[in-house]
Scaffold this motif. Structure first.
Motif, PDB file in Angstrom:
ATOM      1  N   ALA A   1       0.858  -1.273  -0.176  1.00 10.23           N
ATOM      2  CA  ALA A   1       0.368  -0.516  -0.112  1.00 10.23           C
ATOM      3  C   ALA A   1       1.056   0.956  -0.146  1.00 10.23           C
ATOM      4  N   ASN A   2       2.174   0.981   0.628  1.00 14.61           N
ATOM      5  CA  ASN A   2       2.874   2.275   0.839  1.00 14.61           C
ATOM      6  C   ASN A   2       3.832   2.806  -0.483  1.00 14.61           C
ATOM      7  N   TRP A   3       4.011   1.344  -0.750  1.00 16.55           N
ATOM      8  CA  TRP A   3       4.532   1.742  -2.058  1.00 16.55           C
ATOM      9  C   TRP A   3       3.732   2.192  -3.351  1.00 16.55           C
TER      10      TRP A   3
ATOM     11  N   PHE B   1       6.952  -4.055 -11.360  1.00 11.50           N
ATOM     12  CA  PHE B   1       5.987  -3.418 -10.615  1.00 11.50           C
ATOM     13  C   PHE B   1       7.151  -4.540  -9.228  1.00 11.50           C
ATOM     14  N   GLN B   2       6.711  -6.053  -9.966  1.00 10.76           N
ATOM     15  CA  GLN B   2       6.954  -7.185  -8.172  1.00 10.76           C
ATOM     16  C   GLN B   2       8.356  -6.755  -7.849  1.00 10.76           C
ATOM     17  N   TYR B   3       9.592  -7.136  -8.345  1.00  8.63           N
ATOM     18  CA  TYR B   3      10.777  -6.597  -8.084  1.00  8.63           C
ATOM     19  C   TYR B   3      10.655  -4.823  -7.048  1.00  8.63           C
ATOM     20  N   GLN B   4       9.794  -3.828  -8.054  1.00  9.51           N
ATOM     21  CA  GLN B   4      10.010  -2.787  -6.954  1.00  9.51           C
ATOM     22  C   GLN B   4       9.234  -2.961  -5.616  1.00  9.51           C
ATOM     23  N   ASN B   5       8.009  -3.400  -6.089  1.00  7.14           N
ATOM     24  CA  ASN B   5       7.141  -4.033  -4.438  1.00  7.14           C
ATOM     25  C   ASN B   5       7.809  -3.913  -3.427  1.00  7.14           C
TER      26      ASN B   5
ATOM     27  N   PHE C   1      -3.969  -4.466 -17.548  1.00  2.80           N
ATOM     28  CA  PHE C   1      -3.771  -2.942 -16.490  1.00  2.80           C
ATOM     29  C   PHE C   1      -2.590  -1.670 -17.478  1.00  2.80           C
ATOM     30  N   VAL C   2      -1.786  -2.277 -18.666  1.00  2.64           N
ATOM     31  CA  VAL C   2      -1.467  -1.358 -19.329  1.00  2.64           C
ATOM     32  C   VAL C   2      -2.005  -1.012 -20.205  1.00  2.64           C
ATOM     33  N   TRP C   3      -2.700  -1.613 -20.914  1.00  2.00           N
ATOM     34  CA  TRP C   3      -3.451  -0.864 -21.843  1.00  2.00           C
ATOM     35  C   TRP C   3      -4.674  -0.001 -21.266  1.00  2.00           C
ATOM     36  N   VAL C   4      -5.238  -0.436 -20.043  1.00  2.45           N
ATOM     37  CA  VAL C   4      -6.091   0.479 -19.332  1.00  2.45           C
ATOM     38  C   VAL C   4      -5.352   1.617 -19.121  1.00  2.45           C
ATOM     39  N   THR C   5      -4.268   1.200 -18.463  1.00  4.58           N
ATOM     40  CA  THR C   5      -4.128   3.156 -17.397  1.00  4.58           C
ATOM     41  C   THR C   5      -3.218   4.164 -18.601  1.00  4.58           C
ATOM     42  N   GLN C   6      -3.542   3.162 -19.454  1.00  7.38           N
ATOM     43  CA  GLN C   6      -2.023   4.249 -20.534  1.00  7.38           C
ATOM     44  C   GLN C   6      -3.198   4.690 -22.097  1.00  7.38           C
TER      45      GLN C   6
END
Length: 413
Positions: free
Chosen positions: A179-181, A248-252, A303-308
Protein backbone atom coordinates in the motif's frame (compact mmCIF):
# COMPACT_ATOMS: atom_id res chain seq x y z
CA UNK A 1 -7.13 38.52 -15.72
CA UNK A 2 -5.51 36.30 -13.12
CA UNK A 3 -5.11 36.51 -9.41
CA UNK A 4 -3.74 34.23 -6.75
CA UNK A 5 -6.08 31.96 -4.86
CA UNK A 6 -6.33 33.07 -1.24
CA UNK A 7 -3.81 31.51 1.08
CA UNK A 8 -1.61 30.12 -1.67
CA UNK A 9 1.45 31.97 -0.37
CA UNK A 10 1.61 30.15 2.94
CA UNK A 11 4.70 28.06 3.62
CA UNK A 12 4.74 24.97 5.84
CA UNK A 13 7.57 22.84 7.10
CA UNK A 14 6.90 20.07 4.62
CA UNK A 15 9.86 17.95 5.61
CA UNK A 16 8.57 17.68 9.16
CA UNK A 17 5.02 17.30 7.88
CA UNK A 18 6.08 14.49 5.58
CA UNK A 19 7.83 12.69 8.40
CA UNK A 20 4.80 12.92 10.65
CA UNK A 21 2.48 11.84 7.87
CA UNK A 22 4.55 8.79 7.02
CA UNK A 23 4.48 7.62 10.60
CA UNK A 24 0.84 8.45 11.27
CA UNK A 25 -0.68 7.78 7.81
CA UNK A 26 -2.99 10.73 8.42
CA UNK A 27 -2.37 12.47 5.11
CA UNK A 28 -2.36 11.00 1.65
CA UNK A 29 -0.25 13.66 -0.05
CA UNK A 30 2.15 15.38 2.34
CA UNK A 31 4.71 16.21 -0.31
CA UNK A 32 2.18 18.19 -2.33
CA UNK A 33 0.29 20.10 0.36
CA UNK A 34 1.63 23.48 1.31
CA UNK A 35 -1.73 24.87 2.35
CA UNK A 36 -5.25 23.60 2.79
CA UNK A 37 -6.61 26.33 0.52
CA UNK A 38 -5.07 24.82 -2.59
CA UNK A 39 -7.37 22.86 -4.87
CA UNK A 40 -4.97 19.92 -4.95
CA UNK A 41 -5.03 19.70 -1.18
CA UNK A 42 -8.81 19.90 -1.11
CA UNK A 43 -9.09 17.23 -3.78
CA UNK A 44 -6.93 14.73 -1.91
CA UNK A 45 -8.27 15.17 1.61
CA UNK A 46 -11.96 14.60 2.38
CA UNK A 47 -11.58 15.78 5.99
CA UNK A 48 -9.85 19.16 5.76
CA UNK A 49 -10.44 20.06 9.39
CA UNK A 50 -8.75 16.89 10.60
CA UNK A 51 -5.71 17.22 8.33
CA UNK A 52 -5.48 20.93 9.14
CA UNK A 53 -4.63 20.04 12.73
CA UNK A 54 -1.36 18.57 11.50
CA UNK A 55 -0.54 21.54 9.28
CA UNK A 56 -1.22 24.33 11.77
CA UNK A 57 1.82 23.79 14.02
CA UNK A 58 4.03 23.46 10.94
CA UNK A 59 3.16 26.88 9.51
CA UNK A 60 6.36 28.84 8.98
CA UNK A 61 4.83 32.00 7.57
CA UNK A 62 3.75 33.63 4.33
CA UNK A 63 5.76 34.82 1.37
CA UNK A 64 6.44 38.53 1.31
CA UNK A 65 4.42 40.46 -1.31
CA UNK A 66 7.52 41.04 -3.43
CA UNK A 67 8.39 37.32 -3.55
CA UNK A 68 7.60 35.65 -6.90
CA UNK A 69 4.73 33.18 -7.07
CA UNK A 70 4.28 30.19 -9.33
CA UNK A 71 0.56 30.93 -9.46
CA UNK A 72 0.81 34.04 -11.62
CA UNK A 73 -0.46 32.29 -14.74
CA UNK A 74 -3.52 30.67 -13.22
CA UNK A 75 -6.95 31.79 -14.35
CA UNK A 76 -8.90 32.99 -11.33
CA UNK A 77 -12.25 32.52 -13.08
CA UNK A 78 -11.56 28.85 -13.78
CA UNK A 79 -10.47 28.38 -10.17
CA UNK A 80 -13.63 30.05 -8.92
CA UNK A 81 -15.90 28.04 -11.23
CA UNK A 82 -14.23 24.76 -10.35
CA UNK A 83 -14.68 25.39 -6.65
CA UNK A 84 -18.34 26.15 -7.31
CA UNK A 85 -18.56 22.88 -9.24
CA UNK A 86 -17.13 20.95 -6.32
CA UNK A 87 -19.63 22.62 -4.00
CA UNK A 88 -22.40 21.52 -6.37
CA UNK A 89 -21.07 17.96 -6.27
CA UNK A 90 -21.12 18.04 -2.49
CA UNK A 91 -24.69 19.38 -2.49
CA UNK A 92 -25.67 16.52 -4.84
CA UNK A 93 -24.18 14.03 -2.34
CA UNK A 94 -21.80 12.72 -5.00
CA UNK A 95 -19.14 12.08 -2.37
CA UNK A 96 -21.50 9.74 -0.53
CA UNK A 97 -20.66 6.05 -0.89
CA UNK A 98 -22.98 3.22 -1.84
CA UNK A 99 -21.41 0.53 0.33
CA UNK A 100 -23.38 -2.26 -1.33
CA UNK A 101 -21.63 -1.39 -4.59
CA UNK A 102 -18.18 -1.96 -3.11
CA UNK A 103 -19.26 -5.08 -1.23
CA UNK A 104 -20.46 -6.55 -4.52
CA UNK A 105 -17.13 -5.71 -6.14
CA UNK A 106 -15.29 -7.52 -3.36
CA UNK A 107 -17.73 -10.45 -3.56
CA UNK A 108 -17.22 -10.88 -7.29
CA UNK A 109 -13.43 -10.92 -6.80
CA UNK A 110 -13.76 -13.66 -4.18
CA UNK A 111 -16.18 -15.51 -6.45
CA UNK A 112 -13.65 -15.40 -9.31
CA UNK A 113 -10.93 -16.82 -7.06
CA UNK A 114 -13.30 -19.59 -5.95
CA UNK A 115 -14.20 -20.44 -9.54
CA UNK A 116 -10.51 -20.59 -10.43
CA UNK A 117 -9.74 -23.03 -7.64
CA UNK A 118 -12.80 -25.17 -8.41
CA UNK A 119 -11.83 -25.38 -12.09
CA UNK A 120 -8.44 -26.93 -11.41
CA UNK A 121 -9.79 -28.98 -8.50
CA UNK A 122 -12.60 -30.53 -10.53
CA UNK A 123 -11.07 -30.75 -14.01
CA UNK A 124 -7.45 -31.34 -13.04
CA UNK A 125 -4.22 -29.58 -13.94
CA UNK A 126 -4.27 -30.14 -17.69
CA UNK A 127 -3.48 -27.37 -20.14
CA UNK A 128 -7.06 -26.29 -20.78
CA UNK A 129 -8.17 -26.12 -17.11
CA UNK A 130 -4.89 -24.38 -16.25
CA UNK A 131 -5.37 -21.74 -18.94
CA UNK A 132 -8.97 -21.14 -17.88
CA UNK A 133 -7.88 -20.85 -14.25
CA UNK A 134 -5.10 -18.43 -15.17
CA UNK A 135 -7.44 -16.15 -17.10
CA UNK A 136 -10.00 -16.19 -14.28
CA UNK A 137 -7.31 -15.35 -11.71
CA UNK A 138 -5.91 -12.60 -13.94
CA UNK A 139 -9.41 -11.14 -14.08
CA UNK A 140 -9.72 -11.26 -10.30
CA UNK A 141 -6.30 -9.61 -9.96
CA UNK A 142 -7.22 -6.82 -12.36
CA UNK A 143 -10.49 -6.20 -10.55
CA UNK A 144 -8.74 -6.26 -7.17
CA UNK A 145 -6.38 -3.67 -8.61
CA UNK A 146 -9.27 -1.34 -9.38
CA UNK A 147 -10.80 -1.99 -5.96
CA UNK A 148 -7.63 -1.21 -4.01
CA UNK A 149 -7.48 2.00 -6.03
CA UNK A 150 -10.82 3.03 -4.52
CA UNK A 151 -9.69 2.48 -0.95
CA UNK A 152 -6.30 4.04 -1.61
CA UNK A 153 -8.05 7.24 -2.66
CA UNK A 154 -10.12 7.30 0.55
CA UNK A 155 -13.27 7.20 -1.57
CA UNK A 156 -15.20 4.46 0.25
CA UNK A 157 -15.37 5.19 3.98
CA UNK A 158 -15.71 8.58 5.61
CA UNK A 159 -12.92 7.85 8.08
CA UNK A 160 -9.47 7.62 6.45
CA UNK A 161 -8.29 4.91 8.86
CA UNK A 162 -10.89 2.45 7.58
CA UNK A 163 -9.91 3.16 3.99
CA UNK A 164 -6.25 2.62 4.88
CA UNK A 165 -7.00 -0.66 6.65
CA UNK A 166 -9.10 -2.16 3.85
CA UNK A 167 -6.63 -0.82 1.30
CA UNK A 168 -3.86 -2.85 2.93
CA UNK A 169 -6.08 -5.93 2.93
CA UNK A 170 -7.03 -5.66 -0.75
CA UNK A 171 -3.66 -4.67 -2.19
CA UNK A 172 -1.71 -6.82 0.26
CA UNK A 173 -3.70 -9.97 0.91
CA UNK A 174 -5.56 -10.11 -2.41
CA UNK A 175 -2.70 -8.91 -4.65
CA UNK A 176 0.59 -9.30 -2.78
CA UNK A 177 1.62 -5.66 -3.17
CA UNK A 178 2.48 -2.74 -0.90
CA UNK A 179 0.00 0.00 0.00
CA UNK A 180 2.80 2.43 0.85
CA UNK A 181 4.54 1.76 -2.46
CA UNK A 182 1.31 2.38 -4.36
CA UNK A 183 0.51 5.52 -2.37
CA UNK A 184 3.92 7.03 -2.99
CA UNK A 185 3.77 6.50 -6.75
CA UNK A 186 0.12 7.14 -7.41
CA UNK A 187 -0.31 10.31 -5.38
CA UNK A 188 2.59 11.95 -7.19
CA UNK A 189 0.94 11.00 -10.46
CA UNK A 190 -2.35 12.60 -9.42
CA UNK A 191 -0.73 15.77 -8.15
CA UNK A 192 1.31 16.37 -11.31
CA UNK A 193 -0.03 14.13 -14.10
CA UNK A 194 2.14 13.83 -17.20
CA UNK A 195 4.76 16.24 -15.83
CA UNK A 196 8.33 15.08 -16.36
CA UNK A 197 10.39 14.67 -13.17
CA UNK A 198 7.23 14.88 -11.05
CA UNK A 199 4.93 12.13 -12.32
CA UNK A 200 6.61 8.72 -11.89
CA UNK A 201 4.24 7.22 -14.45
CA UNK A 202 6.01 9.07 -17.27
CA UNK A 203 9.47 8.00 -16.11
CA UNK A 204 10.11 5.36 -18.76
CA UNK A 205 13.72 4.62 -17.73
CA UNK A 206 14.91 5.49 -21.26
CA UNK A 207 12.84 2.63 -22.72
CA UNK A 208 10.29 4.95 -24.38
CA UNK A 209 10.15 8.65 -25.21
CA UNK A 210 6.80 10.34 -24.66
CA UNK A 211 4.98 13.44 -25.80
CA UNK A 212 6.66 16.03 -28.00
CA UNK A 213 9.25 17.69 -25.77
CA UNK A 214 11.12 14.60 -24.56
CA UNK A 215 11.76 12.91 -27.94
CA UNK A 216 13.07 16.17 -29.40
CA UNK A 217 15.36 16.69 -26.40
CA UNK A 218 16.65 13.13 -26.67
CA UNK A 219 17.19 13.59 -30.39
CA UNK A 220 19.07 16.87 -30.01
CA UNK A 221 21.34 15.31 -27.38
CA UNK A 222 21.87 12.25 -29.61
CA UNK A 223 20.53 9.93 -26.94
CA UNK A 224 19.75 6.51 -28.36
CA UNK A 225 19.28 3.95 -25.61
CA UNK A 226 16.87 2.13 -27.92
CA UNK A 227 15.66 2.71 -31.50
CA UNK A 228 12.77 4.94 -30.45
CA UNK A 229 11.45 5.23 -33.99
CA UNK A 230 10.40 1.59 -33.50
CA UNK A 231 9.01 2.00 -29.98
CA UNK A 232 5.43 1.55 -31.19
CA UNK A 233 6.52 -1.93 -32.30
CA UNK A 234 8.64 -3.10 -29.37
CA UNK A 235 5.99 -1.74 -26.98
CA UNK A 236 4.13 -5.02 -27.49
CA UNK A 237 7.20 -6.97 -26.33
CA UNK A 238 8.30 -4.79 -23.41
CA UNK A 239 5.37 -2.75 -22.10
CA UNK A 240 2.26 -4.87 -21.47
CA UNK A 241 4.03 -8.22 -20.92
CA UNK A 242 6.71 -7.14 -18.44
CA UNK A 243 5.52 -4.17 -16.37
CA UNK A 244 3.89 -6.14 -13.54
CA UNK A 245 5.75 -9.49 -13.53
CA UNK A 246 9.19 -7.91 -13.90
CA UNK A 247 9.27 -4.26 -12.85
CA UNK A 248 6.40 -3.74 -10.41
CA UNK A 249 6.82 -7.08 -8.65
CA UNK A 250 10.54 -6.43 -8.08
CA UNK A 251 10.05 -2.78 -7.11
CA UNK A 252 7.30 -3.74 -4.66
CA UNK A 253 9.45 -6.20 -2.77
CA UNK A 254 12.53 -3.99 -2.74
CA UNK A 255 10.53 -1.01 -1.49
CA UNK A 256 9.03 -2.96 1.40
CA UNK A 257 12.39 -4.40 2.43
CA UNK A 258 14.57 -1.30 1.96
CA UNK A 259 12.08 1.03 3.66
CA UNK A 260 11.23 -1.57 6.32
CA UNK A 261 7.51 -1.53 5.59
CA UNK A 262 7.02 -4.65 7.67
CA UNK A 263 3.23 -4.34 7.90
CA UNK A 264 2.90 -4.17 4.13
CA UNK A 265 5.37 -7.03 3.78
CA UNK A 266 3.32 -9.17 6.16
CA UNK A 267 0.17 -8.52 4.12
CA UNK A 268 2.01 -9.37 0.90
CA UNK A 269 3.45 -12.57 2.36
CA UNK A 270 -0.06 -13.61 3.39
CA UNK A 271 -1.04 -13.45 -0.29
CA UNK A 272 1.87 -15.63 -1.41
CA UNK A 273 1.26 -18.14 1.37
CA UNK A 274 -2.40 -18.38 0.40
CA UNK A 275 -1.56 -18.76 -3.29
CA UNK A 276 1.08 -21.43 -2.79
CA UNK A 277 -1.00 -23.40 -0.28
CA UNK A 278 -3.86 -23.38 -2.79
CA UNK A 279 -1.96 -24.40 -5.93
CA UNK A 280 1.16 -26.32 -4.87
CA UNK A 281 -0.93 -29.53 -4.50
CA UNK A 282 -1.79 -29.26 -8.21
CA UNK A 283 1.45 -27.92 -9.74
CA UNK A 284 4.26 -28.35 -7.23
CA UNK A 285 6.44 -25.47 -6.03
CA UNK A 286 8.16 -24.66 -9.32
CA UNK A 287 4.97 -25.10 -11.31
CA UNK A 288 3.08 -22.81 -8.94
CA UNK A 289 5.78 -20.16 -9.26
CA UNK A 290 5.54 -20.30 -13.05
CA UNK A 291 1.75 -20.28 -12.82
CA UNK A 292 1.83 -17.17 -10.62
CA UNK A 293 4.05 -15.28 -13.05
CA UNK A 294 1.88 -16.29 -15.98
CA UNK A 295 -1.09 -14.75 -14.17
CA UNK A 296 0.96 -11.60 -13.58
CA UNK A 297 1.83 -11.63 -17.29
CA UNK A 298 -1.85 -11.72 -18.26
CA UNK A 299 -2.85 -9.09 -15.71
CA UNK A 300 -0.04 -6.82 -16.86
CA UNK A 301 -1.53 -6.58 -20.36
CA UNK A 302 -4.89 -5.58 -18.91
CA UNK A 303 -3.35 -3.02 -16.56
CA UNK A 304 -1.05 -1.35 -19.09
CA UNK A 305 -3.62 -0.91 -21.83
CA UNK A 306 -6.27 0.50 -19.47
CA UNK A 307 -3.99 2.88 -17.60
CA UNK A 308 -2.18 4.20 -20.66
CA UNK A 309 -5.23 4.89 -22.81
CA UNK A 310 -6.16 7.84 -20.58
CA UNK A 311 -2.76 9.50 -20.23
CA UNK A 312 -0.01 8.57 -22.66
CA UNK A 313 -2.00 10.01 -25.56
CA UNK A 314 -2.33 13.40 -23.87
CA UNK A 315 0.12 16.27 -23.40
CA UNK A 316 3.28 15.16 -21.61
CA UNK A 317 5.62 18.02 -20.87
CA UNK A 318 7.49 20.00 -18.26
CA UNK A 319 5.73 21.87 -15.47
CA UNK A 320 3.47 24.65 -16.80
CA UNK A 321 2.02 25.75 -13.43
CA UNK A 322 -1.58 25.61 -14.57
CA UNK A 323 -4.58 25.73 -12.29
CA UNK A 324 -5.85 22.39 -10.97
CA UNK A 325 -8.75 22.08 -13.41
CA UNK A 326 -6.73 22.91 -16.51
CA UNK A 327 -3.79 20.70 -15.54
CA UNK A 328 -6.02 17.64 -15.13
CA UNK A 329 -7.89 18.22 -18.41
CA UNK A 330 -4.61 18.61 -20.27
CA UNK A 331 -3.29 15.28 -19.02
CA UNK A 332 -6.39 13.07 -19.07
CA UNK A 333 -9.10 11.86 -21.43
CA UNK A 334 -12.18 9.68 -21.08
CA UNK A 335 -13.47 6.53 -22.72
CA UNK A 336 -17.16 6.20 -23.53
CA UNK A 337 -19.41 4.75 -20.86
CA UNK A 338 -20.90 1.28 -21.09
CA UNK A 339 -21.40 -1.50 -18.57
CA UNK A 340 -18.42 -3.37 -20.00
CA UNK A 341 -16.16 -0.30 -20.17
CA UNK A 342 -17.02 0.61 -16.58
CA UNK A 343 -16.23 -2.90 -15.35
CA UNK A 344 -13.21 -3.46 -17.59
CA UNK A 345 -11.50 -0.23 -16.52
CA UNK A 346 -12.75 0.00 -12.94
CA UNK A 347 -14.59 3.19 -13.98
CA UNK A 348 -11.26 4.73 -14.99
CA UNK A 349 -12.95 5.42 -18.30
CA UNK A 350 -14.09 8.50 -16.34
CA UNK A 351 -10.48 9.49 -15.88
CA UNK A 352 -11.13 13.23 -16.14
CA UNK A 353 -13.70 13.23 -13.36
CA UNK A 354 -11.59 10.89 -11.25
CA UNK A 355 -8.59 13.20 -11.50
CA UNK A 356 -10.65 16.26 -10.64
CA UNK A 357 -12.39 14.53 -7.72
CA UNK A 358 -10.12 11.66 -6.60
CA UNK A 359 -12.10 11.00 -3.41
CA UNK A 360 -15.44 10.72 -5.21
CA UNK A 361 -16.78 7.13 -5.23
CA UNK A 362 -16.44 5.79 -8.74
CA UNK A 363 -20.12 4.92 -9.07
CA UNK A 364 -20.90 8.66 -9.02
CA UNK A 365 -18.35 9.84 -11.58
CA UNK A 366 -20.81 9.61 -14.47
CA UNK A 367 -23.18 11.94 -12.61
CA UNK A 368 -20.69 14.80 -12.42
CA UNK A 369 -19.42 14.30 -16.00
CA UNK A 370 -22.07 16.52 -17.71
CA UNK A 371 -21.24 19.39 -15.37
CA UNK A 372 -17.52 18.99 -16.06
CA UNK A 373 -18.24 19.07 -19.80
CA UNK A 374 -20.22 22.29 -19.36
CA UNK A 375 -17.39 23.92 -17.45
CA UNK A 376 -14.93 22.90 -20.15
CA UNK A 377 -17.17 24.36 -22.85
CA UNK A 378 -17.52 27.60 -20.89
CA UNK A 379 -13.76 28.13 -20.73
CA UNK A 380 -12.84 26.69 -24.13
CA UNK A 381 -11.03 23.67 -22.68
CA UNK A 382 -11.13 20.47 -24.71
CA UNK A 383 -12.96 17.56 -23.09
CA UNK A 384 -11.79 14.40 -24.82
CA UNK A 385 -13.95 11.29 -24.86
CA UNK A 386 -13.52 8.42 -27.29
CA UNK A 387 -14.58 4.80 -27.96
CA UNK A 388 -12.58 2.08 -26.22
CA UNK A 389 -10.97 0.65 -29.36
CA UNK A 390 -9.87 4.07 -30.57
CA UNK A 391 -8.44 4.85 -27.12
CA UNK A 392 -6.35 1.68 -27.23
CA UNK A 393 -5.14 2.32 -30.78
CA UNK A 394 -4.22 5.89 -29.86
CA UNK A 395 -1.56 4.51 -27.53
CA UNK A 396 0.30 3.06 -30.50
CA UNK A 397 -0.27 6.17 -32.61
CA UNK A 398 1.13 8.34 -29.83
CA UNK A 399 4.25 6.20 -29.44
CA UNK A 400 4.78 6.21 -33.20
CA UNK A 401 4.44 10.00 -33.37
CA UNK A 402 6.93 10.52 -30.54
CA UNK A 403 9.33 8.08 -32.18
CA UNK A 404 9.22 10.05 -35.43
CA UNK A 405 9.92 13.28 -33.57
CA UNK A 406 12.94 11.67 -31.94
CA UNK A 407 14.31 10.34 -35.23
CA UNK A 408 13.92 13.69 -36.96
CA UNK A 409 15.68 15.53 -34.13
CA UNK A 410 18.36 12.84 -33.90
CA UNK A 411 19.19 13.07 -37.60
CA UNK A 412 18.68 16.75 -38.35
CA UNK A 413 19.03 18.87 -35.19
Amino acid sequence: MTREPPGCRRVNSLMLYTLRSITSHRSSHPERCATSSQDAFRAFHPDLEFVGKFLKPLLIGELAPEEPSQDHGKNSKIIEDFRALKKTAEDMNLFKTNHVFFLLLLAHIIALESIAWFTVFYFGNGWIPTLITAFVLATSQAQAGWLQHDYGHLSVYRKPKWNHLVHKFVIGHLKGASANWWNHRHFQHHAKPNIFHKDPDVNMLHVFVLGEWQPIEYGKKKLKYLPYNHQHEYFFLIGPPLLIPMYFQYQNMMTMIVHKNWVDLAWAISYYIRFFVTYVPFYGILGTLLFLNFIRFLESHWFVWVTQMNHIVMEIDQEAYRDWFSSQLTATCNVEQSFFNDWFSGHLNFQIEHHLFPTMPRHNLHKIAPLVKSLCAKHGIEYQEKPLLRALLDIIRSLKKSGKLWLDAYLHK
